[in-house]
Design a protein around this motif. Structure first.
Motif, PDB file in Angstrom:
ATOM      1  N   SER A 161       0.846  -1.198   0.000  1.00  0.00           N
ATOM      2  CA  SER A 161       0.000   0.000   0.000  1.00  0.00           C
ATOM      3  C   SER A 161       0.880   1.245   0.000  1.00  0.00           C
ATOM      4  CB  SER A 161      -0.891   0.014   1.240  1.00  0.00           C
ATOM      5  OG  SER A 161      -0.089   0.177   2.415  1.00  0.00           O
ATOM      6  N   ASN A 162       0.269   2.396  -0.265  1.00  0.00           N
ATOM      7  CA  ASN A 162       1.025   3.657  -0.224  1.00  0.00           C
ATOM      8  C   ASN A 162       1.642   3.876   1.155  1.00  0.00           C
ATOM      9  OD1 ASN A 162       0.382   4.171  -2.844  1.00  0.00           O
ATOM     10  ND2 ASN A 162      -1.133   5.749  -2.431  1.00  0.00           N
ATOM     11  N   ARG A 163       0.907   3.515   2.186  1.00  0.00           N
ATOM     12  CA  ARG A 163       1.409   3.690   3.564  1.00  0.00           C
ATOM     13  C   ARG A 163       2.642   2.825   3.804  1.00  0.00           C
ATOM     14  NH1 ARG A 163      -2.677   3.183   8.549  1.00  0.00           N
ATOM     15  NH2 ARG A 163      -3.385   5.109   7.542  1.00  0.00           N
ATOM     16  N   ASP A 164       2.569   1.564   3.355  1.00  0.00           N
ATOM     17  CA  ASP A 164       3.705   0.655   3.546  1.00  0.00           C
ATOM     18  C   ASP A 164       4.936   1.133   2.767  1.00  0.00           C
ATOM     19  OD1 ASP A 164       2.256  -1.015   5.191  1.00  0.00           O
ATOM     20  OD2 ASP A 164       1.600  -2.325   3.546  1.00  0.00           O
ATOM     21  N   ILE A 165       4.683   1.612   1.532  1.00  0.00           N
ATOM     22  CA  ILE A 165       5.793   2.112   0.716  1.00  0.00           C
ATOM     23  C   ILE A 165       6.426   3.323   1.380  1.00  0.00           C
ATOM     24  CG2 ILE A 165       6.451   3.090  -1.516  1.00  0.00           C
ATOM     25  CD1 ILE A 165       4.104   1.507  -2.745  1.00  0.00           C
ATOM     26  N   ILE A 169      10.449   3.601   2.467  1.00  0.00           N
ATOM     27  CA  ILE A 169      11.424   4.466   1.799  1.00  0.00           C
ATOM     28  C   ILE A 169      11.532   5.841   2.476  1.00  0.00           C
ATOM     29  CG2 ILE A 169      11.112   3.260  -0.398  1.00  0.00           C
ATOM     30  CD1 ILE A 169       9.487   5.609  -1.417  1.00  0.00           C
ATOM     31  N   TYR A 170      10.852   5.967   3.635  1.00  0.00           N
ATOM     32  CA  TYR A 170      10.995   7.146   4.488  1.00  0.00           C
ATOM     33  C   TYR A 170      10.567   8.453   3.795  1.00  0.00           C
ATOM     34  CZ  TYR A 170      13.761   3.703   6.990  1.00  0.00           C
ATOM     35  OH  TYR A 170      14.167   2.551   7.624  1.00  0.00           O
ATOM     36  N   VAL A 171       9.361   8.407   3.208  1.00  0.00           N
ATOM     37  CA  VAL A 171       8.756   9.626   2.645  1.00  0.00           C
ATOM     38  C   VAL A 171       7.304   9.653   3.082  1.00  0.00           C
ATOM     39  CG1 VAL A 171      10.295   9.677   0.627  1.00  0.00           C
ATOM     40  CG2 VAL A 171       8.098   8.476   0.481  1.00  0.00           C
ATOM     41  N   SER A 172       6.591  10.738   2.777  1.00  0.00           N
ATOM     42  CA  SER A 172       5.184  10.836   3.148  1.00  0.00           C
ATOM     43  C   SER A 172       4.317  10.059   2.156  1.00  0.00           C
ATOM     44  CB  SER A 172       4.744  12.299   3.151  1.00  0.00           C
ATOM     45  OG  SER A 172       4.742  12.825   1.834  1.00  0.00           O
ATOM     46  N   GLU A 173       3.074   9.772   2.569  1.00  0.00           N
ATOM     47  CA  GLU A 173       2.157   9.087   1.667  1.00  0.00           C
ATOM     48  C   GLU A 173       1.846   9.943   0.442  1.00  0.00           C
ATOM     49  OE1 GLU A 173      -1.265   6.786   3.019  1.00  0.00           O
ATOM     50  OE2 GLU A 173      -0.540   7.037   5.081  1.00  0.00           O
ATOM     51  N   ASN A 174       1.775  11.266   0.642  1.00  0.00           N
ATOM     52  CA  ASN A 174       1.517  12.165  -0.482  1.00  0.00           C
ATOM     53  C   ASN A 174       2.625  12.073  -1.529  1.00  0.00           C
ATOM     54  OD1 ASN A 174      -0.943  13.191   0.318  1.00  0.00           O
ATOM     55  ND2 ASN A 174      -0.046  14.877   1.494  1.00  0.00           N
ATOM     56  N   THR A 175       3.862  11.939  -1.053  1.00  0.00           N
ATOM     57  CA  THR A 175       4.990  11.801  -1.982  1.00  0.00           C
ATOM     58  C   THR A 175       4.877  10.496  -2.767  1.00  0.00           C
ATOM     59  OG1 THR A 175       6.449  13.099  -0.554  1.00  0.00           O
ATOM     60  CG2 THR A 175       7.504  11.653  -2.166  1.00  0.00           C
ATOM     61  N   VAL A 176       4.473   9.434  -2.071  1.00  0.00           N
ATOM     62  CA  VAL A 176       4.287   8.150  -2.748  1.00  0.00           C
ATOM     63  C   VAL A 176       3.194   8.273  -3.808  1.00  0.00           C
ATOM     64  CG1 VAL A 176       3.566   5.739  -2.495  1.00  0.00           C
ATOM     65  CG2 VAL A 176       5.088   6.777  -0.798  1.00  0.00           C
ATOM     66  N   LYS A 177       2.104   8.953  -3.461  1.00  0.00           N
ATOM     67  CA  LYS A 177       1.004   9.141  -4.418  1.00  0.00           C
ATOM     68  C   LYS A 177       1.490   9.865  -5.670  1.00  0.00           C
ATOM     69  CE  LYS A 177      -2.788   9.231  -1.050  1.00  0.00           C
ATOM     70  NZ  LYS A 177      -3.831  10.077  -0.403  1.00  0.00           N
ATOM     71  N   LYS A 178       2.349  10.857  -5.471  1.00  0.00           N
ATOM     72  CA  LYS A 178       2.896  11.600  -6.607  1.00  0.00           C
ATOM     73  C   LYS A 178       3.764  10.692  -7.481  1.00  0.00           C
ATOM     74  CE  LYS A 178       2.889  16.141  -4.371  1.00  0.00           C
ATOM     75  NZ  LYS A 178       3.723  17.245  -3.832  1.00  0.00           N
ATOM     76  N   HIS A 179       4.562   9.858  -6.819  1.00  0.00           N
ATOM     77  CA  HIS A 179       5.399   8.911  -7.566  1.00  0.00           C
ATOM     78  C   HIS A 179       4.526   7.947  -8.381  1.00  0.00           C
ATOM     79  CE1 HIS A 179       9.209  10.213  -6.130  1.00  0.00           C
ATOM     80  NE2 HIS A 179       9.068   9.781  -4.881  1.00  0.00           N
ATOM     81  N   VAL A 180       3.465   7.448  -7.750  1.00  0.00           N
ATOM     82  CA  VAL A 180       2.568   6.514  -8.431  1.00  0.00           C
ATOM     83  C   VAL A 180       1.926   7.180  -9.648  1.00  0.00           C
ATOM     84  CG1 VAL A 180       0.442   5.164  -8.245  1.00  0.00           C
ATOM     85  CG2 VAL A 180       2.101   5.120  -6.371  1.00  0.00           C
ATOM     86  N   SER A 181       1.481   8.423  -9.482  1.00  0.00           N
ATOM     87  CA  SER A 181       0.869   9.160 -10.597  1.00  0.00           C
ATOM     88  C   SER A 181       1.854   9.334 -11.744  1.00  0.00           C
ATOM     89  CB  SER A 181       0.379  10.537 -10.126  1.00  0.00           C
ATOM     90  OG  SER A 181      -0.659  10.396  -9.191  1.00  0.00           O
TER      91      SER A 181
END
Length: 209
Positions: A161-165, A169-181
């Motif tokens: 999940s975004n939370r697990d990622i 990798i020590y970033v925020s969930e919002n940052t993960v969402k941006k990476h996914v997009s």
């Protein structure tokens, strides 16, 4: 012993052309044909073929639906996708369903016959032009995705999940969402499920965060 074949295509002329070409091979026997998904299920159940050649696009439906259903029923039939699409995404979906062959419609009759022979021997056959597209796709993956995006894509392939990622990798969930997009946009994928399948097909699931 002859290989029992079924031809599934919604264009009668294409279907009859295929049947004519395949019938020229003494070791093949055409046991059925269909032009729709519904007809296909009936023909496959009635004839129990060794190999079915399936058009990827059947009107508003997908030939992959036939393969998915057959897999659920544990059919022993092997499937060859015949398509005019050179899309890597289409090939990826077919590969995930473990089709035995993937051939472009521009292939010559001799090439299709050769492919059926190979698949009848228990091997797989992918159109050389499709393999070129796949190799180019791998090059694009390496060139366009940043190291962090490849890391996130590998994590998607592992079902995180975004939370697990974010935690790993020590970033925020919002940052993960941006990476996914960004990953979806660069690879022209519709959602994270498709991204996960893509990562799996590229062998990235073995990558560790």
């Amino acid at each position: 012993m002859k290989l029992k074949l079924v031809v599934i295509d919604d264009h009668p002329l294409v279907r009859q052309g295929l049947i004519l070409a395949l019938s020229s091979e003494p070791s093949f026997e055409i046991v059925g044909e269909a032009g729709t998904v519904r007809q296909s299920f009936e023909v496959l159940q009635r004839t129990r073929p060794d190999i079915a050649i399936v058009d990827l696009r059947l009107g508003d439906s997908s030939g992959l639906a036939i393969i998915e259903e057959a897999k659920l029923k544990q059919s022993g039939c092997k499937f060859i996708i015949l398509t005019s699409s050179g899309s890597e995404r289409d090939f990826l979906y077919a590969e995930q369903l473990e089709v035995s062959g993937y051939i472009l419609k521009e292939a010559l009759p001799d090439e299709i016959i050769h492919a059926v022979r190979i698949i009848g021997q228990g091997r797989k056959y992918y159109d050389p032009r499709i393999l070129e597209i796949k190799m180019k796709g791998e090059t694009v993956l390496n060139e366009e995705l940043t190291p962090r995006e490849r890391e996130v894509l590998a994590a998607l392939g592992r079902g995180l999940s975004n939370r697990d990622i974010a935690s790993q990798i020590y970033v925020s969930e919002n940052t993960v969402k941006k990476h996914v997009s960004q990953i979806l946009a660069k690879l022209n994928l519709g959602d994270r499920t498709q991204a996960a399948l893509y990562a799996y097909s590229k062998g990235m699931v073995r990558d560790c965060l």
